[in-house]
Design a protein around this motif. Structure first.
Motif, PDB file in Angstrom:
ATOM      1  N   UNK A   1       0.666 -23.810   6.099  1.00 53.01           N
ATOM      2  CA  UNK A   1       0.210 -23.263   5.418  1.00 53.01           C
ATOM      3  C   UNK A   1       1.011 -22.271   4.974  1.00 53.01           C
ATOM      4  N   UNK A   2       0.918 -21.254   4.384  1.00 56.12           N
ATOM      5  CA  UNK A   2       1.999 -19.662   4.259  1.00 56.12           C
ATOM      6  C   UNK A   2       1.660 -19.026   4.663  1.00 56.12           C
ATOM      7  N   UNK A   3       2.541 -18.296   5.143  1.00 54.15           N
ATOM      8  CA  UNK A   3       2.093 -16.659   5.359  1.00 54.15           C
ATOM      9  C   UNK A   3       2.973 -15.923   5.235  1.00 54.15           C
ATOM     10  N   UNK A   4       2.209 -15.021   4.342  1.00 53.01           N
ATOM     11  CA  UNK A   4       3.334 -14.038   4.015  1.00 53.01           C
ATOM     12  C   UNK A   4       3.046 -12.454   4.292  1.00 53.01           C
ATOM     13  N   UNK A   5       3.750 -11.567   3.943  1.00 54.72           N
ATOM     14  CA  UNK A   5       3.331 -10.288   4.180  1.00 54.72           C
ATOM     15  C   UNK A   5       3.144  -9.670   3.083  1.00 54.72           C
ATOM     16  N   UNK A   6       2.482 -10.158   2.049  1.00 54.67           N
ATOM     17  CA  UNK A   6       1.357  -9.653   1.167  1.00 54.67           C
ATOM     18  C   UNK A   6       0.236  -9.669   1.306  1.00 54.67           C
ATOM     19  N   UNK A   7       0.154 -10.312   1.888  1.00 55.82           N
ATOM     20  CA  UNK A   7      -1.163 -11.673   2.354  1.00 55.82           C
ATOM     21  C   UNK A   7      -2.212 -10.859   3.328  1.00 55.82           C
ATOM     22  N   UNK A   8      -0.650 -10.415   4.174  1.00 53.35           N
ATOM     23  CA  UNK A   8      -1.004 -10.169   5.248  1.00 53.35           C
ATOM     24  C   UNK A   8      -1.220  -8.411   5.627  1.00 53.35           C
ATOM     25  N   UNK A   9      -0.805  -7.982   4.900  1.00 49.85           N
ATOM     26  CA  UNK A   9      -1.066  -5.994   4.064  1.00 49.85           C
ATOM     27  C   UNK A   9      -2.663  -5.951   3.663  1.00 49.85           C
ATOM     28  N   UNK A  10      -2.979  -7.522   2.576  1.00 49.47           N
ATOM     29  CA  UNK A  10      -3.855  -7.180   1.835  1.00 49.47           C
ATOM     30  C   UNK A  10      -5.338  -7.625   3.033  1.00 49.47           C
ATOM     31  N   UNK A  11      -5.040  -8.085   3.879  1.00 46.36           N
ATOM     32  CA  UNK A  11      -5.993  -8.323   5.262  1.00 46.36           C
ATOM     33  C   UNK A  11      -6.041  -7.357   5.822  1.00 46.36           C
ATOM     34  N   UNK A  12      -4.835  -6.425   6.198  1.00 42.66           N
ATOM     35  CA  UNK A  12      -4.886  -5.186   6.930  1.00 42.66           C
ATOM     36  C   UNK A  12      -6.203  -4.107   5.915  1.00 42.66           C
ATOM     37  N   UNK A  13      -6.260  -3.956   5.043  1.00 52.02           N
ATOM     38  CA  UNK A  13      -6.223  -2.827   3.975  1.00 52.02           C
ATOM     39  C   UNK A  13      -7.545  -3.702   3.915  1.00 52.02           C
ATOM     40  N   UNK A  14      -8.546  -5.527   3.918  1.00 51.75           N
ATOM     41  CA  UNK A  14      -9.795  -4.902   3.622  1.00 51.75           C
ATOM     42  C   UNK A  14     -10.476  -5.035   5.142  1.00 51.75           C
ATOM     43  N   UNK A  15      -9.837  -5.022   6.202  1.00 52.13           N
ATOM     44  CA  UNK A  15     -10.491  -4.904   7.390  1.00 52.13           C
ATOM     45  C   UNK A  15     -10.306  -3.749   7.362  1.00 52.13           C
ATOM     46  N   UNK A  16      -9.786  -2.525   7.644  1.00 50.82           N
ATOM     47  CA  UNK A  16      -9.560  -1.019   8.061  1.00 50.82           C
ATOM     48  C   UNK A  16     -10.316  -0.810   7.053  1.00 50.82           C
ATOM     49  N   UNK A  17     -11.378  -0.900   5.649  1.00 49.24           N
ATOM     50  CA  UNK A  17     -11.520  -0.439   4.252  1.00 49.24           C
ATOM     51  C   UNK A  17     -13.036  -0.628   5.082  1.00 49.24           C
ATOM     52  N   UNK A  18     -12.951  -2.149   5.377  1.00 50.91           N
ATOM     53  CA  UNK A  18     -14.156  -2.377   6.128  1.00 50.91           C
ATOM     54  C   UNK A  18     -15.325  -1.810   7.043  1.00 50.91           C
ATOM     55  N   UNK A  19     -14.061  -1.177   8.165  1.00 56.16           N
ATOM     56  CA  UNK A  19     -14.078  -0.736   9.001  1.00 56.16           C
ATOM     57  C   UNK A  19     -14.917   0.744   8.990  1.00 56.16           C
ATOM     58  N   UNK A  20     -13.306   1.353   8.041  1.00 58.23           N
ATOM     59  CA  UNK A  20     -14.133   2.871   7.678  1.00 58.23           C
ATOM     60  C   UNK A  20     -15.838   3.207   7.012  1.00 58.23           C
ATOM     61  N   UNK A  21     -15.837   2.021   5.990  1.00 54.80           N
ATOM     62  CA  UNK A  21     -17.245   2.189   5.870  1.00 54.80           C
ATOM     63  C   UNK A  21     -18.666   1.845   6.473  1.00 54.80           C
ATOM     64  N   UNK A  22     -18.363   1.000   7.707  1.00 52.84           N
ATOM     65  CA  UNK A  22     -19.302   0.714   8.427  1.00 52.84           C
ATOM     66  C   UNK A  22     -19.148   2.125   9.618  1.00 52.84           C
TER      67      UNK A  22
END
Length: 312
Positions: free
Chosen positions: A250-271
């Protein structure tokens, strides 16, 4: 409840006062008696002069978890505009979150804005980082458990059920069967970095785990609410991608981790779900990682200190 009053709000304090309702909503609102099991109250000093003027009190109440306790109050039936007015009335010490009333009805309630401060029994579900891999002291979760239990040995509990390699989908599927015997009031989800991973070689068509994040968090929120537990989501850590390389295919990148961070935070804010941002404590500190992904013992200590500060 009519379509024009779609929101049920449990109140145990000043919002039940018709004078406060008239000041906020222009008139008293429909309400009925209700109770909330598994909670008690404690005093909260208020410094906001507008709130003091509306309620006539400089000390309000806030909710705290306690097995066997019950808080009596009322359910207010509110419109969108009235709910927004109630949000504006509550000070920053409160956060609007979902609770399950003794009647079985789901309602909004204003809880302590710092979710771990008011917790008693915490279940942690997550991946290898939450499990404490690479740290003989058990990671940030073990440090959190030690401090939390020491604060009230008779009533505080922490159950770390994290499993290395888990994705959020795995966690959402495994968690329902784990909660009942542990009587949690807080479910702390610390997973997601595995959802961000891309397979090697890069040309291989990936199953994009990020596309499943919202569904998994929604399932976990429903599971937590069914136990009247508060869902708390811990976001991903900074990634030292120069060292992750080919990690078990597997390949872990900072860009994907940042995208995950944004996705999780946006969902939490909305809900209206609590989100704990875990990015900053290790950002730009590669020496605090064993392999670019898993923190060292010192890295876990930094993460624990961050969580402790968020709980004060």
């Amino acid at each position: 409840m009519t379509a024009s009053r779609p929101h049920a709000l449990f109140s145990f304090g000043t919002l039940r006062d018709e004078r406060v309702q008239t000041a906020l909503f222009g008139r008293p609102v429909p309400s009925s008696p209700a109770s909330l099991a598994g909670y008690t109250t404690r005093p909260l000093p208020i410094t906001d002069q507008a709130v003091i003027a509306a309620s006539g009190l400089d000390v309000h109440l806030t909710l705290e978890r306690k097995i066997g306790a019950v808080v009596e109050g009322a359910v207010l039936r509110l419109t969108d505009q009235e709910l927004a007015a109630a949000d504006a009335y509550e000070v920053d010490d409160y956060a609007r979150r979902r609770v399950l009333l003794s009647s079985g009805e789901s309602a909004w309630a204003y809880l302590d804005a710092k979710p771990l401060r008011s917790a008693a029994r915490i279940v942690i579900v997550g991946d290898s980082i939450a499990y404490g891999r690479c740290d003989p002291r058990g990671g940030w979760a073990a440090r959190l458990a030690a401090a939390h239990i020491a604060g009230n040995e008779a009533e505080h509990r922490v159950f770390n059920l994290a499993i290395p390699g888990s994705t959020l989908t795995d966690v959402s599927e495994q968690t329902p069967a784990l909660l009942a015997p542990r009587l949690p009031d807080t479910v702390l989800v610390a997973a997601g970095i595995n959802d961000s991973a891309l397979p090697l070689p890069a040309s291989q068509a990936p199953r994009d785990g990020l596309a499943q994040v919202a569904d998994s968090l929604g399932s976990l929120a429903a599971t937590a609410l069914s136990h009247n537990a508060r869902l708390v989501v811990a976001g991903p850590l900074w990634v030292d991608e120069e060292r992750t390389g080919d990690y078990e295919g597997l390949r872990f990148t900072r860009a994907r981790a940042l995208a995950l961070r944004e996705c999780m935070q946006s969902w939490c804010d909305a809900n209206h779900v609590d989100y704990l941002d875990m990015w900053e404590p290790l950002r730009g500190n590669p020496d605090l990682f064993v392999d670019g992904l898993h923190p060292t013992s010192e890295g876990h200590q930094a993460l624990y200190r961050h969580l402790e500060a968020l709980s004060r």
